[in-house]
Design a protein around this motif. Structure first.
Motif, short mmCIF file in Angstrom:
data_model
loop_
_atom_site.label_atom_id
_atom_site.label_comp_id
_atom_site.label_asym_id
_atom_site.label_seq_id
_atom_site.Cartn_x
_atom_site.Cartn_y
_atom_site.Cartn_z
N TYR A 281 0.84 -1.20 0.00
CA TYR A 281 0.00 0.00 0.00
C TYR A 281 0.87 1.25 0.00
O TYR A 281 0.66 2.19 0.76
CB TYR A 281 -0.95 -0.02 1.20
N SER A 282 1.84 1.23 -0.87
CA SER A 282 2.80 2.34 -0.96
C SER A 282 2.12 3.61 -1.46
O SER A 282 1.25 3.58 -2.35
CB SER A 282 3.94 1.95 -1.91
N ASP A 283 2.53 4.74 -0.86
CA ASP A 283 2.00 6.03 -1.32
C ASP A 283 2.96 6.71 -2.29
O ASP A 283 2.78 7.88 -2.66
CB ASP A 283 1.73 6.95 -0.12
N LYS A 284 3.98 5.96 -2.74
CA LYS A 284 4.93 6.52 -3.70
C LYS A 284 4.29 6.56 -5.09
O LYS A 284 3.60 5.63 -5.50
CB LYS A 284 6.21 5.67 -3.75
N GLU A 285 4.54 7.63 -5.78
CA GLU A 285 3.98 7.80 -7.11
C GLU A 285 4.50 6.70 -8.05
O GLU A 285 5.70 6.45 -8.13
CB GLU A 285 4.35 9.18 -7.66
N GLY A 286 3.57 6.07 -8.76
CA GLY A 286 3.96 5.04 -9.72
C GLY A 286 4.29 3.69 -9.11
O GLY A 286 4.76 2.80 -9.81
N ALA A 287 4.05 3.54 -7.80
CA ALA A 287 4.37 2.28 -7.14
C ALA A 287 3.51 1.15 -7.70
O ALA A 287 2.31 1.33 -7.96
CB ALA A 287 4.16 2.40 -5.64
N VAL A 288 4.13 0.00 -7.92
CA VAL A 288 3.43 -1.16 -8.46
C VAL A 288 3.55 -2.32 -7.46
O VAL A 288 4.63 -2.58 -6.93
CB VAL A 288 4.02 -1.60 -9.82
N ALA A 293 1.85 -10.41 -4.62
CA ALA A 293 1.14 -9.56 -3.65
C ALA A 293 0.18 -10.36 -2.79
O ALA A 293 0.07 -10.13 -1.58
CB ALA A 293 0.39 -8.45 -4.39
N ALA A 294 -0.53 -11.32 -3.38
CA ALA A 294 -1.50 -12.10 -2.61
C ALA A 294 -0.80 -12.92 -1.52
O ALA A 294 -1.27 -12.99 -0.37
CB ALA A 294 -2.28 -13.03 -3.54
N GLU A 295 0.33 -13.51 -1.88
CA GLU A 295 1.11 -14.28 -0.91
C GLU A 295 1.62 -13.38 0.21
O GLU A 295 1.57 -13.73 1.40
CB GLU A 295 2.28 -14.94 -1.62
N LEU A 296 2.11 -12.20 -0.16
CA LEU A 296 2.63 -11.26 0.82
C LEU A 296 1.52 -10.76 1.75
O LEU A 296 1.73 -10.57 2.94
CB LEU A 296 3.29 -10.07 0.13
N GLU A 297 0.34 -10.55 1.18
CA GLU A 297 -0.80 -10.08 1.97
C GLU A 297 -1.15 -11.09 3.06
O GLU A 297 -1.37 -10.72 4.23
CB GLU A 297 -2.00 -9.83 1.07
N THR A 298 -1.19 -12.36 2.69
CA THR A 298 -1.48 -13.42 3.67
C THR A 298 -0.42 -13.44 4.77
O THR A 298 -0.73 -13.57 5.96
CB THR A 298 -1.52 -14.79 2.97
N LYS A 299 0.83 -13.30 4.36
CA LYS A 299 1.94 -13.29 5.32
C LYS A 299 1.84 -12.08 6.25
O LYS A 299 2.09 -12.19 7.46
CB LYS A 299 3.27 -13.27 4.57
N MET A 300 1.47 -10.94 5.69
CA MET A 300 1.35 -9.71 6.48
C MET A 300 0.27 -9.86 7.56
O MET A 300 0.49 -9.51 8.73
CB MET A 300 1.00 -8.55 5.55
N ILE A 301 -0.88 -10.39 7.18
CA ILE A 301 -1.98 -10.52 8.14
C ILE A 301 -1.58 -11.44 9.29
O ILE A 301 -1.77 -11.11 10.47
CB ILE A 301 -3.24 -11.07 7.43
N SER A 302 -1.00 -12.60 8.95
CA SER A 302 -0.62 -13.54 10.00
C SER A 302 0.48 -12.97 10.90
O SER A 302 0.49 -13.22 12.12
CB SER A 302 -0.15 -14.87 9.38
#
Length: 443
Positions: A281-288, A293-302
Motif C-alpha cells: 500500500y505504498s504512497d509513492k507515485e507510480g508504485a506497483v 502480492a497475494a502471498e505477501l498479503e497473507t503473510k502480512m496478516i498472520s
C-alpha cells in the motif's frame, strides 16, 4: 680384521666431527652476520646426506635464508629465499617437534628472522594494496608468531599487529571468513582502543550474514562492553535483518530467519508486517504491487496477528490490522455496488434475479460482513488500549479519533443489517453511540 674396524671407526669419527664443525662454522657466521658465507656452507652441506640428516641443518638454513631474504640486495630472489627458509623451518619442526635447539642462539633467530621477513614483505603489499599477495604472507606471520608464543620465544601473548593486518588483507580481498578468523582472536582477547572498534562491528555483521546468532550476540555484547557510547552495538537482530539487505525479498527473509531463531520476537513480527504493508500500500507515485502480492498479503496478516498476540499492550499491530480490513471493506462496498448494478442490468423488469446472480451477491455480502467484523475486532482492541493511556500525544489522539470514527461506522452498518432483530439493533445502537461520543470528545 681388527685393523680394518679401527680404520672405519676412526673415519666415521672424523666425518661426524667434520659435520659438527660445519654446523659450528655456520653458527659463527650467523652470529657475526656473515650470511653469504653461511649460505655457501649450508648449500654445500645440503649435498651431504649426513649433514642434512639432522635438524640442525634445517634450522640453520631457515635462519640464513630468512636473513638473506630481508636484505635489499637480494630483492630479486627474496620470494624464493623466503619460501625455502619457510620450508626448511617446517622440516625442522617435523624432525624436532619439541624445538629443543631453539633454546640456543643463533638457532632461535630462525623463526624470528622468518617472522620479520614475511612481515616486512606483507606490509609492503599492504601499503601497495596488494591484498591477495599479502594475505598468504601474513598468514605465515601469524603461524610463526603462534609457534614462537608456544615455545616462549615471543614476548607477548598475542601478535596483535600480525592478526590485524592478516584480517585487513583478507577483508579487502573479499575473504570474509578468513578475516573473521583473525579478527575473532583479537576480539576474544578483548583488544580495544582507537581503530579496534571496527573489528567488533565487522564480526557482528559477519556473524549475522552467516546466520550465526550465538556469535552475533557474543560480539555485539563485547562491543557494547568495550564501546558503550557506540550506537552501532545497540542495533539488534531485527535492525540488522533490515539494515544489511537491499531488496524486499532479502529483508523479508532476514526477518523470517530472526523469527526462526526467536519465534516470540515482537519487534521482528511487527517490522515484517510493516515492511509488507508499506510495499503493498505504498504512497509513492507510480508504485506497483509485486507479482506475489497475494502471498505477501497473507503473510502480512498472520504476522500482524502474531505481533498483536505477542504483546497485548501494543497498539500498532491492531491499528495496522484494523486499517487493512477497513480498507478491504471499502473496496468490497464498491464491489457490492458493481455487482448490484450488473445484476440489475441483467434482470428484466419485474423478473427475479437468476440463482447464480443471487449467489454472487450473497457471497460479496458475506465477505463484507466478515471483513467489517475483523476490522471491528482489531479497532476495538486499539480503542481499549488508547482509553487506558494518559497524556496521549497529538498523533495518538488522531489515531484514537480515527478508530472511534470507524467503529461508529461499523456499528451503523451492523445496525442496518440487523433489521427485524430488535435485540441486536439495540446492542449495535448502544455501541454506535458510544464510539460516536468518544469521537466527539477527542480534541
Amino acid at each position: 680384521m681388527k685393523k680394518t674396524t679401527f680404520l672405519l671407526t676412526t673415519m666415521m669419527a672424523f666425518a661426524i666431527a667434520g659435520q659438527a664443525q660445519r654446523y659450528e662454522d655456520i653458527k659463527t657466521n650467523i652470529l657475526v652476520s656473515r650470511f653469504d658465507e653461511a649460505k655457501k656452507d649450508i648449500d654445500k652441506g645440503m649435498s651431504n646426506e649426513k649433514f642434512k640428516s639432522k635438524p640442525e641443518a634445517y634450522i640453520l638454513k631457515a635462519t640464513v635464508y630468512a636473513a638473506l631474504a630481508d636484505d635489499p640486495k637480494n630483492a630479486a630472489q627474496s620470494e624464493q629465499l623466503r619460501q625455502e627458509a619457510f620450508d626448511a623451518f617446517n622440516k625442522y619442526k617435523e624432525m624436532q617437534p619439541d624445538g629443543k635447539l631453539l633454546e640456543d642462539i643463533p638457532y632461535k633467530n630462525g623463526p624470528t628472522y622468518l617472522h620479520t621477513t614475511y612481515f616486512n614483505a606483507g606490509y609492503k603489499d599492504y601499503q601497495e594494496k596488494k591484498w591477495g599477495e599479502g594475505l598468504p604472507k601474513f598468514e605465515k606471520v601469524v603461524a610463526l608468531s603462534d609457534y614462537m608464543i608456544e615455545k616462549k620465544l615471543f614476548g607477548a601473548p598475542l601478535d596483535t599487529n600480525a592478526l590485524i593486518l592478516a584480517g585487513i588483507m583478507a577483508e579487502n580481498d573479499s575473504k570474509t571468513d578468513i578475516a573473521a578468523k583473525y579478527y575473532a582472536r583479537l576480539a576474544d582477547a578483548k583488544i580495544q582502543g582507537q581503530g579496534f572498534e571496527d573489528i567488533y562491528k565487522f564480526l557482528v555483521r559477519h556473524s549475522f550474514t552467516k546466520k550465526d546468532m550465538a556469535s552475533f550476540d557474543k560480539y555485539r555484547a563485547l562491543g557494547t562492553q568495550l564501546y558503550p557510547q557506540s550506537e552501532f552495538f545497540k542495533y539488534d537482530q531485527t535492525d540488522f535483518a533490515v539494515g544489511l539487505e537491499e531488496t524486499l525479498d532479502a529483508k523479508i527473509k532476514g526477518l523470517e530467519q530472526v523469527l526462526v531463531n526467536d519465534p516470540n520476537n515482537y519487534k521482528s513480527s511487527l517490522l515484517l508486517g510493516q515492511l509488507i504493508y508499506d510495499t503493498l500500500y505504498s504512497d509513492k507515485e507510480g508504485a506497483v504491487k509485486p507479482a506475489n502480492a497475494a502471498e505477501l498479503e497473507t503473510k502480512m496478516i498472520s504476522t500482524f496477528k502474531k505481533a498483536s498476540d505477542l504483546d497485548a499492550k501494543e497498539v500498532l499491530p491492531n491499528l495496522y490490522l484494523g486499517e487493512y480490513f477497513i480498507n478491504k471493506a471499502l473496496a468490497l462496498n464498491d464491489k457490492k455496488d458493481a455487482v448490484s448494478a450488473e445484476i440489475k442490468k441483467a434482470t428484466k423488469p419485474g423478473a427475479q434475479p437468476s440463482k447464480e446472480n443471487v449467489a454472487k451477491k450473497e457471497a460479496v455480502d458475506k465477505e463484507l460482513d466478515e471483513t467489517y467484523e475483523s476490522a471491528r475486532v482489531y479497532y476495538e482492541r486499539a480503542g481499549e488500549l488508547f482509553a487506558k493511556k494518559t497524556n496521549l500525544s497529538g498523533p495518538e489522539k488522531q489515531q484514537y479519533k480515527n478508530v472511534a470514527g470507524y467503529l461508529g461506522d461499523i456499528y451503523t452498518y451492523k445496525k442496518d443489517k440487523a433489521k427485524g432483530k430488535p435485540a441486536e439493533i439495540a446492542k449495535y445502537t448502544e455501541q454506535e453511540k458510544k464510539w460516536n461520543d468518544i469521537y466527539g470528545t477527542i480534541r
